[in-house]
Design an enzyme around this catalytic site. Structure first.
Site, PDB file in Angstrom:
ATOM      1  N   HIS A 104       0.830  -1.214   0.000  1.00 55.95           N
ATOM      2  CA  HIS A 104       0.000   0.000   0.000  1.00 55.95           C
ATOM      3  C   HIS A 104       0.861   1.260   0.000  1.00 55.95           C
ATOM      4  CE1 HIS A 104      -3.848  -1.991   0.591  1.00 55.95           C
ATOM      5  NE2 HIS A 104      -3.247  -2.816   1.435  1.00 55.95           N
ATOM      6  N   ARG A 129      -7.496 -11.361   9.447  1.00 52.71           N
ATOM      7  CA  ARG A 129      -6.815 -10.138   9.895  1.00 52.71           C
ATOM      8  C   ARG A 129      -6.775 -10.143  11.425  1.00 52.71           C
ATOM      9  NH1 ARG A 129     -10.996  -9.039   6.372  1.00 52.71           N
ATOM     10  NH2 ARG A 129     -10.529  -7.968   4.420  1.00 52.71           N
ATOM     11  N   CYS A 141       1.372 -32.231 -11.692  1.00 49.98           N
ATOM     12  CA  CYS A 141       2.725 -32.270 -11.116  1.00 49.98           C
ATOM     13  C   CYS A 141       2.747 -32.685  -9.644  1.00 49.98           C
ATOM     14  CB  CYS A 141       3.427 -30.917 -11.289  1.00 49.98           C
ATOM     15  SG  CYS A 141       2.645 -29.591 -10.333  1.00 49.98           S
ATOM     16  N   CYS A 161      -3.751 -26.080 -13.515  1.00 54.06           N
ATOM     17  CA  CYS A 161      -4.200 -27.413 -13.069  1.00 54.06           C
ATOM     18  C   CYS A 161      -4.071 -27.558 -11.562  1.00 54.06           C
ATOM     19  CB  CYS A 161      -3.461 -28.513 -13.806  1.00 54.06           C
ATOM     20  SG  CYS A 161      -1.928 -29.054 -13.026  1.00 54.06           S
TER      21      CYS A 161
HETATM   22  C1  LIG Z   1      -7.699 -10.776   4.108  1.00 56.02           C
HETATM   23  C2  LIG Z   1      -6.433 -10.000   4.364  1.00 56.02           C
HETATM   24  C3  LIG Z   1      -5.943  -9.101   3.424  1.00 56.02           C
HETATM   25  C4  LIG Z   1      -4.779  -8.372   3.671  1.00 56.02           C
HETATM   26  N1  LIG Z   1      -4.237  -7.612   2.671  1.00 56.02           N
HETATM   27  C5  LIG Z   1      -3.087  -6.956   2.901  1.00 56.02           C
HETATM   28  C6  LIG Z   1      -2.456  -6.221   1.864  1.00 56.02           C
HETATM   29  O1  LIG Z   1      -2.864  -6.272   0.711  1.00 56.02           O
HETATM   30  N2  LIG Z   1      -1.367  -5.477   2.172  1.00 56.02           N
HETATM   31  C7  LIG Z   1      -0.871  -5.411   3.430  1.00 56.02           C
HETATM   32  O2  LIG Z   1       0.070  -4.662   3.648  1.00 56.02           O
HETATM   33  N3  LIG Z   1      -1.392  -6.157   4.418  1.00 56.02           N
HETATM   34  C8  LIG Z   1      -2.474  -6.939   4.173  1.00 56.02           C
HETATM   35  N4  LIG Z   1      -3.014  -7.718   5.142  1.00 56.02           N
HETATM   36  C9  LIG Z   1      -2.373  -7.751   6.454  1.00 56.02           C
HETATM   37  C10 LIG Z   1      -1.180  -8.691   6.477  1.00 56.02           C
HETATM   38  O3  LIG Z   1      -1.457  -9.901   5.810  1.00 56.02           O
HETATM   39  C11 LIG Z   1      -0.834  -8.964   7.926  1.00 56.02           C
HETATM   40  O4  LIG Z   1      -0.740  -7.741   8.596  1.00 56.02           O
HETATM   41  C12 LIG Z   1       0.471  -9.692   8.092  1.00 56.02           C
HETATM   42  O5  LIG Z   1       0.527 -10.843   7.283  1.00 56.02           O
HETATM   43  C13 LIG Z   1       0.628 -10.060   9.559  1.00 56.02           C
HETATM   44  O6  LIG Z   1       1.830 -10.744   9.720  1.00 56.02           O
HETATM   45  P1  LIG Z   1       2.204 -11.363  11.112  1.00 56.02           P
HETATM   46  O7  LIG Z   1       3.578 -11.887  10.975  1.00 56.02           O
HETATM   47  O8  LIG Z   1       1.902 -10.396  12.189  1.00 56.02           O
HETATM   48  O9  LIG Z   1       1.137 -12.539  11.349  1.00 56.02           O
HETATM   49  P2  LIG Z   1       1.076 -14.014  10.753  1.00 56.02           P
HETATM   50  O10 LIG Z   1       1.458 -14.074   9.338  1.00 56.02           O
HETATM   51  O11 LIG Z   1      -0.275 -14.544  11.112  1.00 56.02           O
HETATM   52  O12 LIG Z   1       2.194 -14.785  11.578  1.00 56.02           O
HETATM   53  C14 LIG Z   1       2.039 -15.149  12.929  1.00 56.02           C
HETATM   54  C15 LIG Z   1       2.768 -16.467  13.107  1.00 56.02           C
HETATM   55  O13 LIG Z   1       2.778 -16.811  14.486  1.00 56.02           O
HETATM   56  C16 LIG Z   1       2.683 -18.212  14.586  1.00 56.02           C
HETATM   57  N5  LIG Z   1       2.230 -18.565  15.927  1.00 56.02           N
HETATM   58  C17 LIG Z   1       1.030 -18.285  16.487  1.00 56.02           C
HETATM   59  N6  LIG Z   1       0.968 -18.790  17.732  1.00 56.02           N
HETATM   60  C18 LIG Z   1       2.158 -19.386  17.978  1.00 56.02           C
HETATM   61  C19 LIG Z   1       2.687 -20.112  19.080  1.00 56.02           C
HETATM   62  N7  LIG Z   1       1.976 -20.337  20.199  1.00 56.02           N
HETATM   63  N8  LIG Z   1       3.946 -20.607  18.993  1.00 56.02           N
HETATM   64  C20 LIG Z   1       4.702 -20.400  17.871  1.00 56.02           C
HETATM   65  N9  LIG Z   1       4.213 -19.754  16.774  1.00 56.02           N
HETATM   66  C21 LIG Z   1       2.970 -19.242  16.821  1.00 56.02           C
HETATM   67  C22 LIG Z   1       1.667 -18.551  13.495  1.00 56.02           C
HETATM   68  O14 LIG Z   1       1.709 -19.921  13.125  1.00 56.02           O
HETATM   69  C23 LIG Z   1       2.096 -17.629  12.382  1.00 56.02           C
HETATM   70  O15 LIG Z   1       3.015 -18.216  11.493  1.00 56.02           O
HETATM   71  C24 LIG Z   1      -4.137  -8.500   4.909  1.00 56.02           C
HETATM   72  C25 LIG Z   1      -4.608  -9.426   5.842  1.00 56.02           C
HETATM   73  C26 LIG Z   1      -5.713 -10.206   5.551  1.00 56.02           C
HETATM   74  C27 LIG Z   1      -6.121 -11.276   6.501  1.00 56.02           C
END
Ligand SMILES: Cc1cc2nc3c(=O)[nH]c(=O)nc-3n(C[C@H](O)[C@H](O)[C@H](O)COP(=O)(O)OP(=O)(O)OC[C@H]3O[C@@H](n4cnc5c(N)ncnc54)[C@H](O)[C@@H]3O)c2cc1C
Length: 479
Positions: A49, A313, A444, A439
């Site tokens: 963004h 989210r 694959c 596919c």
């Molecule tokens: C529908 C949607 C659309 C979006 N579109 C955009 C976009 O276009 N652009 C943008 O900038 N952002 C977007 N976002 C936001 C973005 O995807 C997130 O802000 C970002 O991926 C968050 O990353 P994170 O590392 O905080 O969380 P996550 O990717 O959820 O990572 C958290 C990790 O913690 C691990 N975890 C949880 N509990 C434990 C535990 N007890 N022990 C060990 N590991 C654990 C999980 O397995 C996971 O791998 C979107 C989000 C959604 C859902």
């Protein structure tokens, strides 16, 4: 004893790991799944963004604009697919043009570069398939698209190469703090409890649960689901930019965008009151998305839909990102409530996390030998001479396994053997794309499964589709 333990290997945890790997520190990254990027990071719109959307003066606004810039820089350093295609927020009435003007003003105050308000004639030239009711748009050329899981994998690989210890299959189940240090208890039977001086909580929708293990619940996470269509590459050329509608209270609304690999992405909706980990898709929601997108881009052929998916989210009970040292647990940094634009902001959030750790007492001295780059083979983008040389060096680069995406056996083996190598079919798919095409792995998939079993020296039944428990084969039908 680690200096810092990061919990959660999504884009936020991976970015922090890579940022801290620039310093002389002993750092580990702990992930409950069998691969990185298994949470929200693998299921989002993949938009970088520009930064006109967050309210002025918020952490989201500052980190979005900085993250948008850093993503471009890091994508180059780490060989991550990224395209700066720009975004358009389209107005479908004169009333919505007022919203466009507000976004323009907000973007200018947030420091978004080169924004412009354009009118229908110019919009039509930029987007010939734009909906008939479109009257104008906010054009933000600094916005882009990125491969979200490729970015997360690349950041983690680079962190690991620079000395970070990655623990997969390691769910944090409890945390104790005694005499100024933390002990992290995990569900990994092969691992002793982890001792660390500082914790970074980057556990996405579970970040409130992690904090609750050792401190007071200072915030609450309420997942908000969003569903999507992925359409075949035949539909990719229908849009040239990321096409948004005007935002509402529920977020940025349904968008239409090409992906970095040339598909068309349509979605998401916004659904509250869902369970953590509920990533099901439903007919009703898909129909809503389809109808909403019709307004933006005409003529999308949904018979070319190759996949539906949903992401969650990490909506919190605060309006801004939560990026702070915990008030109830000193030495624990919360990176929580990282909803959209969290993917874009992650590289900048990592800089804030580093500064918060330093403020909390961590000593930072730069490494002399930090290696900022990472490369992988993209066989089809090599010249004919380079291809011939590669095949001579390793004949497996001469065998195509995925005919939709033209992926060779050599690339698949490389994906398995890399520093953070793939263990599952989807792990290989996220790294080098066999199964991402029309596919969807129908042809694959079995070949990739055999290659993983051969390279990891395990039985075919032990190879998972994705996370642990997602068995593909359970035994022979005929002995
Ligand atoms: C529908 C949607 C659309 C979006 N579109 C955009 C976009 O276009 N652009 C943008 O900038 N952002 C977007 N976002 C936001 C973005 O995807 C997130 O802000 C970002 O991926 C968050 O990353 P994170 O590392 O905080 O969380 P996550 O990717 O959820 O990572 C958290 C990790 O913690 C691990 N975890 C949880 N509990 C434990 C535990 N007890 N022990 C060990 N590991 C654990 C999980 O397995 C996971 O791998 C979107 C989000 C959604 C859902």
């Amino acid at each position: 004893m680690f200096d810092v333990a990061i919990i959660g290997a999504g884009i936020v945890g991976a970015s922090v790991a890579r940022e801290l790997s620039r310093y002389n520190l002993n750092v580990c990254l702990i992930e409950k799944e069998n691969d990185v990027s298994e949470g929200a990071t693998k299921a989002n719109s993949a938009i970088v963004h520009a930064g006109y959307d967050p309210e002025n003066g918020t952490a989201m606004a500052r980190l979005n604009v900085r993250g948008c810039h850093l993503t471009e820089v890091y994508a180059k350093e780490l060989d991550v697919p990224y395209k700066k295609i720009g975004s358009l927020v389209v107005a479908f009435s004169q009333e919505e043009m007022e919203t466009i003007e507000e976004l323009f003003e907000r973007g200018n105050k947030n420091g978004v570069p080169d924004q412009r308000i354009i009118h229908r004639e110019e919009l039509l030239k930029m987007e010939p398939n734009i909906g008939d009711e479109a009257v104008g748009a906010l054009h933000s050329p600094s916005a882009g698209i990125v491969g979200p899981w490729e970015f997360c994998i690349a950041l983690t690989e680079n962190a690991v190469v620079n000395g970070v210890k990655l623990y997969l299959n390691t769910e944090v189940v409890d945390i104790k703090k005694e005499n100024g240090t933390f002990t992290i208890f995990t569900g990994n039977p092969e691992l002793e409890p982890i001792q660390t001086k500082y914790i970074v909580n980057a556990a996405g929708i579970y970040s409130d649960v992690i904090l609750g293990m050792v401190g007071e619940r200072e915030f609450k996470i309420k997942p908000r689901k969003g569903q999507y269509f992925v359409l075949d590459k035949s539909q990719g050329p229908l849009a040239n930019h990321v096409i948004f509608q005007c935002p509402s209270a529920l977020g940025k609304g349904v968008l239409v965008t090409p992906s970095v690999h040339g598909n068309l992405i349509v979605g998401p909706d916004a659904e509250d009151n869902v369970e953590r980990d509920d990533t099901t898709t439903t007919k009703e929601r898909m129909e809503f998305i389809r109808d909403a997108a019709e307004k933006s881009i005409k003529g999308i052929n949904y018979r070319e839909s190759i996949r539906n998916f949903a992401g969650l989210r990490a909506q919190s009970d605060r309006s801004d990102f939560i990026i702070e040292e915990s008030k109830s647990v000193k030495g624990l940094i919360n990176l929580a409530g990282i909803k959209s634009p969290g993917l874009t902001s992650a590289p900048a959030i990592a800089e804030d996390a580093r500064d918060l750790l330093e403020k909390a007492g961590l000593t930072l001295t730069k490494k002399d030998n930090f290696n900022p780059t990472r490369r992988q083979t993209h066989f089809m983008s090599l010249s004919p001479e380079e291809k011939a040389a590669k095949i001579k060096e390793d004949p497996r680069f001469g065998r195509i396994i995925c005919r939709c995406e033209n992926i060779t056996e050599g690339e698949i083996v490389e994906a398995i053997k890399r520093p953070v190598g793939a263990l599952s079919l989807d792990g290989v798919k996220r790294r080098v794309r066999p199964g991402m095409g029309r596919c969807q792995g129908g042809f694959c998939g079995p070949r990739v499964l055999e290659i993983i079993a051969r390279e990891k020296n395990v039985s075919l039944e032990e190879v998972m589709q994705d996370t642990n428990g997602s068995y593909i084969l359970i035994g022979e039908t005929k002995k």
